[in-house]
Design a protein around this motif. Structure first.
Motif, PDB file in Angstrom:
ATOM      1  N   ASN A   1     -41.923  13.466  74.059  1.00 21.82           N
ATOM      2  CA  ASN A   1     -42.711  14.692  73.878  1.00 21.82           C
ATOM      3  C   ASN A   1     -44.199  14.375  73.729  1.00 21.82           C
ATOM      4  OD1 ASN A   1     -40.278  16.030  73.916  1.00 21.82           O
ATOM      5  ND2 ASN A   1     -40.163  16.305  71.696  1.00 21.82           N
ATOM      6  N   ALA A   2     -44.509  13.322  72.969  1.00 18.64           N
ATOM      7  CA  ALA A   2     -45.916  12.943  72.789  1.00 18.64           C
ATOM      8  C   ALA A   2     -46.527  12.470  74.102  1.00 18.64           C
ATOM      9  CB  ALA A   2     -46.029  11.845  71.728  1.00 18.64           C
ATOM     10  N   ILE A   3     -45.750  11.746  74.898  1.00 18.17           N
ATOM     11  CA  ILE A   3     -46.223  11.281  76.204  1.00 18.17           C
ATOM     12  C   ILE A   3     -46.511  12.476  77.115  1.00 18.17           C
ATOM     13  CG2 ILE A   3     -45.510  10.090  78.315  1.00 18.17           C
ATOM     14  CD1 ILE A   3     -43.894   8.181  76.380  1.00 18.17           C
ATOM     15  N   LEU A   4     -45.595  13.447  77.146  1.00 17.78           N
ATOM     16  CA  LEU A   4     -45.799  14.637  77.980  1.00 17.78           C
ATOM     17  C   LEU A   4     -47.056  15.394  77.565  1.00 17.78           C
ATOM     18  CD1 LEU A   4     -42.219  16.194  78.384  1.00 17.78           C
ATOM     19  CD2 LEU A   4     -43.487  14.814  80.021  1.00 17.78           C
ATOM     20  N   PHE A   5     -47.255  15.534  76.250  1.00 19.67           N
ATOM     21  CA  PHE A   5     -48.431  16.267  75.792  1.00 19.67           C
ATOM     22  C   PHE A   5     -49.721  15.561  76.203  1.00 19.67           C
ATOM     23  CE2 PHE A   5     -51.671  17.184  72.521  1.00 19.67           C
ATOM     24  CZ  PHE A   5     -51.844  18.528  72.807  1.00 19.67           C
ATOM     25  N   GLU A   6     -49.755  14.254  76.094  1.00 16.32           N
ATOM     26  CA  GLU A   6     -50.956  13.514  76.483  1.00 16.32           C
ATOM     27  C   GLU A   6     -51.192  13.612  77.991  1.00 16.32           C
ATOM     28  OE1 GLU A   6     -54.359  11.295  76.677  1.00 16.32           O
ATOM     29  OE2 GLU A   6     -53.426  12.300  74.968  1.00 16.32           O
TER      30      GLU A   6
ATOM     31  N   THR B   1     -37.997  -0.414  77.185  1.00 17.97           N
ATOM     32  CA  THR B   1     -39.163  -1.094  77.755  1.00 17.97           C
ATOM     33  C   THR B   1     -40.098  -0.096  78.431  1.00 17.97           C
ATOM     34  OG1 THR B   1     -37.904  -3.135  78.096  1.00 17.97           O
ATOM     35  CG2 THR B   1     -39.903  -2.840  79.412  1.00 17.97           C
ATOM     36  N   VAL B   2     -39.535   0.826  79.209  1.00 20.61           N
ATOM     37  CA  VAL B   2     -40.351   1.807  79.915  1.00 20.61           C
ATOM     38  C   VAL B   2     -41.044   2.747  78.926  1.00 20.61           C
ATOM     39  CG1 VAL B   2     -40.266   3.804  81.458  1.00 20.61           C
ATOM     40  CG2 VAL B   2     -39.057   1.713  82.070  1.00 20.61           C
ATOM     41  N   VAL B   3     -40.340   3.194  77.908  1.00 23.50           N
ATOM     42  CA  VAL B   3     -40.945   4.096  76.923  1.00 23.50           C
ATOM     43  C   VAL B   3     -42.104   3.409  76.206  1.00 23.50           C
ATOM     44  CG1 VAL B   3     -40.550   5.336  74.762  1.00 23.50           C
ATOM     45  CG2 VAL B   3     -38.883   5.507  76.612  1.00 23.50           C
ATOM     46  N   LEU B   4     -41.913   2.151  75.838  1.00 24.27           N
ATOM     47  CA  LEU B   4     -42.993   1.419  75.175  1.00 24.27           C
ATOM     48  C   LEU B   4     -44.198   1.260  76.105  1.00 24.27           C
ATOM     49  CD1 LEU B   4     -40.987  -1.310  73.229  1.00 24.27           C
ATOM     50  CD2 LEU B   4     -42.371   0.536  72.239  1.00 24.27           C
ATOM     51  N   GLU B   5     -43.956   1.006  77.388  1.00 27.56           N
ATOM     52  CA  GLU B   5     -45.059   0.904  78.350  1.00 27.56           C
ATOM     53  C   GLU B   5     -45.818   2.223  78.437  1.00 27.56           C
ATOM     54  OE1 GLU B   5     -43.248  -0.205  81.992  1.00 27.56           O
ATOM     55  OE2 GLU B   5     -42.978  -2.324  81.451  1.00 27.56           O
ATOM     56  N   LEU B   6     -45.067   3.332  78.482  1.00 32.66           N
ATOM     57  CA  LEU B   6     -45.706   4.645  78.570  1.00 32.66           C
ATOM     58  C   LEU B   6     -46.481   4.971  77.295  1.00 32.66           C
ATOM     59  CD1 LEU B   6     -42.799   6.663  80.259  1.00 32.66           C
ATOM     60  CD2 LEU B   6     -44.954   5.976  81.322  1.00 32.66           C
ATOM     61  N   LEU B   7     -45.921   4.622  76.144  1.00 32.63           N
ATOM     62  CA  LEU B   7     -46.623   4.860  74.880  1.00 32.63           C
ATOM     63  C   LEU B   7     -47.944   4.102  74.824  1.00 32.63           C
ATOM     64  CD1 LEU B   7     -43.630   4.755  72.351  1.00 32.63           C
ATOM     65  CD2 LEU B   7     -45.098   6.733  72.815  1.00 32.63           C
TER      66      LEU B   7
ATOM     67  N   GLU C   1     -39.888  10.554  62.665  1.00 30.59           N
ATOM     68  CA  GLU C   1     -40.725  11.742  62.636  1.00 30.59           C
ATOM     69  C   GLU C   1     -41.521  11.839  63.929  1.00 30.59           C
ATOM     70  OE1 GLU C   1     -40.961  14.236  60.553  1.00 30.59           O
ATOM     71  OE2 GLU C   1     -39.441  13.434  59.187  1.00 30.59           O
ATOM     72  N   PRO C   2     -41.791  13.070  64.396  1.00 28.70           N
ATOM     73  CA  PRO C   2     -42.590  13.228  65.610  1.00 28.70           C
ATOM     74  C   PRO C   2     -44.060  12.956  65.348  1.00 28.70           C
ATOM     75  CG  PRO C   2     -42.111  15.358  64.679  1.00 28.70           C
ATOM     76  CD  PRO C   2     -41.355  14.356  63.844  1.00 28.70           C
ATOM     77  N   CYS C   3     -44.837  12.881  66.415  1.00 24.14           N
ATOM     78  CA  CYS C   3     -46.293  12.820  66.266  1.00 24.14           C
ATOM     79  C   CYS C   3     -46.764  14.070  65.539  1.00 24.14           C
ATOM     80  CB  CYS C   3     -46.963  12.746  67.641  1.00 24.14           C
ATOM     81  SG  CYS C   3     -47.358  11.090  68.191  1.00 24.14           S
ATOM     82  N   SER C   4     -47.818  13.919  64.769  1.00 22.29           N
ATOM     83  CA  SER C   4     -48.348  15.055  64.033  1.00 22.29           C
ATOM     84  C   SER C   4     -49.690  15.479  64.614  1.00 22.29           C
ATOM     85  CB  SER C   4     -48.494  14.720  62.548  1.00 22.29           C
ATOM     86  OG  SER C   4     -49.296  13.575  62.364  1.00 22.29           O
ATOM     87  N   VAL C   5     -50.030  16.754  64.409  1.00 25.31           N
ATOM     88  CA  VAL C   5     -51.264  17.337  64.909  1.00 25.31           C
ATOM     89  C   VAL C   5     -52.319  17.227  63.813  1.00 25.31           C
ATOM     90  CG1 VAL C   5     -52.359  19.406  65.831  1.00 25.31           C
ATOM     91  CG2 VAL C   5     -49.948  18.923  66.352  1.00 25.31           C
TER      92      VAL C   5
END
Length: 555
Positions: free
Chosen positions: A525-530, A478-484, A364-368
């Motif tokens: 998508n959540a990373i881009l929004f932040e 690994t990169v995605v986890l670092e960005l998260l 599931e995506p991040c929720s608002v």
């Protein structure tokens, strides 16, 4: 293009002499109480043909025919016309929004710009979040058509004329109007289609004195453009550019074979997860309205390379939409074909969901926070259309900002991006094509492929279509986890109060258990929004507010 208009009828402010330079092809003129700004390369329809855009002729045409003048526009364009006498702004874009144009409205002001980033830096624009748009973005990767993360900043609708007065905001559908076309029943001619593609390439803009190239994928669209440019300019240098994850990327291999066949000067750029990480903040800052997963940072890196070699890049953008080349077109055709056989047996088939991407169960995506995370009424045509004809009509009515985003990124690197398939003569042709000429049991874009028989070999015409993305492997994980961890710590999310921290934690756990196309998309998508929030909303690190407009059109 960046203009702020005082809409108040009592305003006596004149037209300022200071204007912001228009990035890419375009110009601005003022005459007879009219202020006209143009971004892109519009043409004027003249009977069955089109001619180069003449601003004086267009203003005269507007004075004679009113808003009907905007139906005469063709090519790639975003146009803003301000009538100082009636204090009315007219904003228009081409049918697939290949040139971006955004607007922001306050009580007395209207601002418009080719970059949403400019409007976000303008003081007085309220930070009123659109929860539905954010929720849709977190799932699909683009805000729904005609929306952004803020209710006060919107893209001008592709294919429409928006009329803004001190009292009202009206929209008017421009030609071609999808509702005017009946369901096609006659077969279309591949020869006529090829002649129209040739003309669209020729009408896309001048080449004399310019270094030209093609953004080349492994597919048929950019190969067709390459073939026609090679045909039109034999013996001249033609550069092609491809980006991918390495020598074994199907897109790299396919583009390399196409370049070799047509004898282009070919350039390849290999990018990995760390390269995308290094470009993502810059990409969000340029666009102001982010999206596109890992594709746009890759294209930004490619166009940075291309800028050393060319002034103009041709693209196959829009061809998939009008000639039915996407996986969603195949899904719709398969669903309706199977349904025809099941219905007589009394078997009801499950309807494909009204979303562009298939999702992996359990992710599931991040929720608002405080929002039901619904799409705000927007559904992809997969959920409600029965024909490919209806799918094209829906796209023309609800196209999002993906093509405009590519144009803006290319301009940032000093490149003009041309999309011949966005010309109206090809859209009109596609609206008159039967579904059988688009998709059948042998594949997608059937008539389009046949039309290229004389200029593109079968080995390229029928090569399997690839999807341009990086590998979702251990390095990317690994990169995605670092960005998260960097962008979505729980304390940051709680402080901002937009994204639910527990939903972000679920995505992190999901990615740790194994990276998939679905959880990558949700994480990205959540990373881009932040990043967008940090760039344009936060007081720390946000661009300085712009107190004075760079251009003011008045009475």
């Amino acid at each position: 293009m960046f203009t702020v208009i005082e809409l108040s009828a009592s305003s006596t402010q004149g037209i300022a002499n200071q204007t912001k330079a228009i990035t890419g092809p375009g110009f601005a003129i003022e005459t007879g109480g009219m202020s006209l700004e143009v971004s892109g390369r519009p043409r004027l329809l003249d009977g069955m043909d089109s001619v180069e855009f003449d601003p004086a002729r267009f203003i005269t045409l507007f004075a004679q025919t009113g808003i009907a003048a905007f139906d005469h526009l063709d090519g790639q364009f975003a146009i803003a016309l301000f009538d100082g006498t009636s204090r009315t702004a007219y904003l228009a874009r081409d049918p697939f929004g290949t040139v971006p144009l955004y607007r922001a409205r306050t009580r007395t002001l209207l601002a418009y710009a080719v970059s949403m980033a400019d409007l976000l830096q303008l003081e007085g624009v309220a930070r009123d979040y659109d929860g539905s748009a954010i929720a849709y973005f977190l799932r699909e990767g683009w805000a729904p058509p005609f929306t952004s993360f803020l209710k006060t900043v919107r893209p001008v609708r592709p294919g429409y004329l928006e009329i803004v007065t001190p009292e009202a905001h009206k929209i008017h559908r421009l030609h071609p109007r999808p509702g005017d076309y009946p369901l096609p029943v006659q077969a279309s001619s591949p020869g006529v289609l090829l002649s129209r593609i040739r003309k669209a390439v020729r009408d896309s803009g001048p080449t004399s004195g310019l270094r030209i190239g093609v953004t080349l994928s492994g597919g048929i669209d950019s190969a067709a453009i390459t073939a026609l440019l090679r045909e039109a300019y034999p013996g001249e240098r033609l550069d092609t550019f491809t980006v991918g994850y390495g020598p074994d990327d199907p897109e790299i291999r396919g583009a390399r074979a196409t370049a070799a066949h047509f004898g282009t000067s070919h350039h390849e750029l290999f990018v990995g997860p760390s390269d995308v990480r290094d470009h993502v903040e810059e990409t969000v800052a340029i666009l102001g309205n982010p999206g596109g997963y890992d594709e746009l940072p890759c294209l930004s890196a490619l166009w940075s390379l291309a800028a050393r070699h060319v002034d103009v890049l041709y693209s196959g953008n829009v061809s998939d939409a009008i000639f039915a080349g996407m996986s969603t077109h195949r899904r719709l055709w398969r669903q309706r074909t199977v349904e025809r056989y099941l219905r007589p047996l009394g078997i009801k088939q499950a309807v494909d969901q009204g979303v562009h991407h298939k999702a992996q169960p359990g992710s599931e995506p991040c929720s608002v926070v405080g929002h039901d995370n619904a799409s705000g009424g927007f559904r992809h045509w997969l959920g409600h259309t029965s024909t490919l004809f209806d799918a094209l009509k829906s796209d023309l009515d609800t196209w999002d900002e993906r093509t405009g985003a590519q144009t803006l990124l290319a301009r940032h690197h000093g490149i003009e991006l041309r999309a011949p398939f966005a010309h109206k003569q090809l859209i009109e042709f596609a609206l008159q094509m039967r579904d059988a000429d688009k998709v059948n049991m042998l594949g997608v874009k059937r008539l389009f492929r046949r039309s290229l028989r004389s200029i593109v070999p079968a080995s390229i015409r029928y090569r399997r279509k690839g999807i341009q993305h990086l590998r979702y492997d251990a390095e990317m994980q690994t990169v995605v986890l670092e960005l998260l961890e960097h962008y979505l710590p729980a304390r940051t999310l709680r402080s901002r109060g937009l994204l639910d921290p527990s939903s972000a934690d679920r995505i992190k756990a999901d990615v740790r258990s194994g990276l998939t196309p679905t959880n990558f998309r949700y994480a990205w998508n959540a990373i881009l929004f932040e990043i967008w929030c940090r760039t344009f909303i936060d007081s720390v690190g946000a661009p300085a507010g712009r107190a004075d407009p760079l251009a003011v059109a008045g009475g």
